[in-house]
Design an enzyme around this catalytic site. Structure first.
Site, PDB file in Angstrom:
ATOM      1  N   MET A 110      27.175 -30.685  98.149  1.00  0.00           N
ATOM      2  CA  MET A 110      27.345 -29.585  99.097  1.00  0.00           C
ATOM      3  C   MET A 110      27.775 -28.307  98.388  1.00  0.00           C
ATOM      4  O   MET A 110      27.337 -27.214  98.746  1.00  0.00           O
ATOM      5  CB  MET A 110      28.341 -29.954 100.194  1.00  0.00           C
ATOM      6  CG  MET A 110      27.861 -31.078 101.103  1.00  0.00           C
ATOM      7  SD  MET A 110      26.200 -30.835 101.795  1.00  0.00           S
ATOM      8  CE  MET A 110      26.429 -29.345 102.720  1.00  0.00           C
ATOM      9  N   GLU A 111      28.614 -28.433  97.366  1.00  0.00           N
ATOM     10  CA  GLU A 111      29.047 -27.248  96.622  1.00  0.00           C
ATOM     11  C   GLU A 111      27.864 -26.577  95.929  1.00  0.00           C
ATOM     12  O   GLU A 111      27.735 -25.347  95.945  1.00  0.00           O
ATOM     13  CB  GLU A 111      30.138 -27.629  95.624  1.00  0.00           C
ATOM     14  CG  GLU A 111      31.480 -27.916  96.253  1.00  0.00           C
ATOM     15  CD  GLU A 111      31.568 -29.234  97.030  1.00  0.00           C
ATOM     16  OE1 GLU A 111      32.574 -29.432  97.738  1.00  0.00           O
ATOM     17  OE2 GLU A 111      30.652 -30.078  96.930  1.00  0.00           O
ATOM     18  N   ASP A 125      21.086  -9.543 101.043  1.00  0.00           N
ATOM     19  CA  ASP A 125      21.996  -8.459 101.424  1.00  0.00           C
ATOM     20  C   ASP A 125      21.856  -7.253 100.506  1.00  0.00           C
ATOM     21  O   ASP A 125      21.874  -6.114 100.967  1.00  0.00           O
ATOM     22  CB  ASP A 125      23.442  -8.969 101.408  1.00  0.00           C
ATOM     23  CG  ASP A 125      24.432  -7.892 101.822  1.00  0.00           C
ATOM     24  OD1 ASP A 125      24.228  -7.273 102.895  1.00  0.00           O
ATOM     25  OD2 ASP A 125      25.402  -7.653 101.082  1.00  0.00           O
TER      26      ASP A 125
END
Length: 158
Positions: A110-111, A125
């Site tokens: 998950m990390e 972004d």
């Protein structure tokens, strides 16, 4: 492959898995993501007024890996031994590879996945002013090692 989902008890309630009996071993995971960018956005990457998008994405991915348990409710907080995020301009976009490692009683898949995802979102972004149609795709676990389930390596897509 397990026959049941590990994050549910016998009554069907979600719970954090008890890993206290698992041995602490070195565990590593690698995940990738791809940010599809137009040629115009790729050409503009070095001149971004917000800074180098790839460096900012690397730092964001590293920071995100360290905060995974704050984002994914059933993840254990881990002392990470290593996190690396690479963002590379390739044909059609930016390829991101994230590696996470620990010596713990649970894995770091998950990390690595969070690091790759947040790095990809950061590229978005940093470049969205030029193109709102940027696509993030193919966030996948490439490999993992260590722990009870042993080695995993994703088979190449055909």
């Amino acid at each position: 492959m397990s026959e049941k989902l590990s994050h549910y008890d016998e009554s069907g309630q979600a719970h954090m898995v008890d890993v206290s009996a698992k041995p602490e071993t070195r565990r590593e995971a690698v995940a990738v993501a791809f940010v599809e960018l137009s040629e115009a956005v790729l050409a503009a990457l070095p001149q971004n007024p917000k800074g180098d998008p790839l460096e900012v994405a690397r730092f964001a991915g590293i920071q995100a890996a360290k905060r995974t348990s704050e984002l994914i409710p059933m993840c254990h907080p881990l002392a990470l031994s290593f996190v690396d995020v690479q963002a590379t301009v390739v044909a059609g976009g930016v390829a991101i590879e994230a590696t996470a490692a620990t010596v713990s009683g649970t894995g770091v898949e998950m990390e690595a996945m969070v690091a790759a995802s947040i790095a990809a979102l950061t590229v978005y972004d940093m470049t969205k002013a030029l193109d709102k149609g940027i696509r993030i795709r193919e966030v996948v676990l490439v490999s993992k090692s260590g722990g009870k389930s042993g080695e995993y390596r994703r088979q190449p897509s055909k």
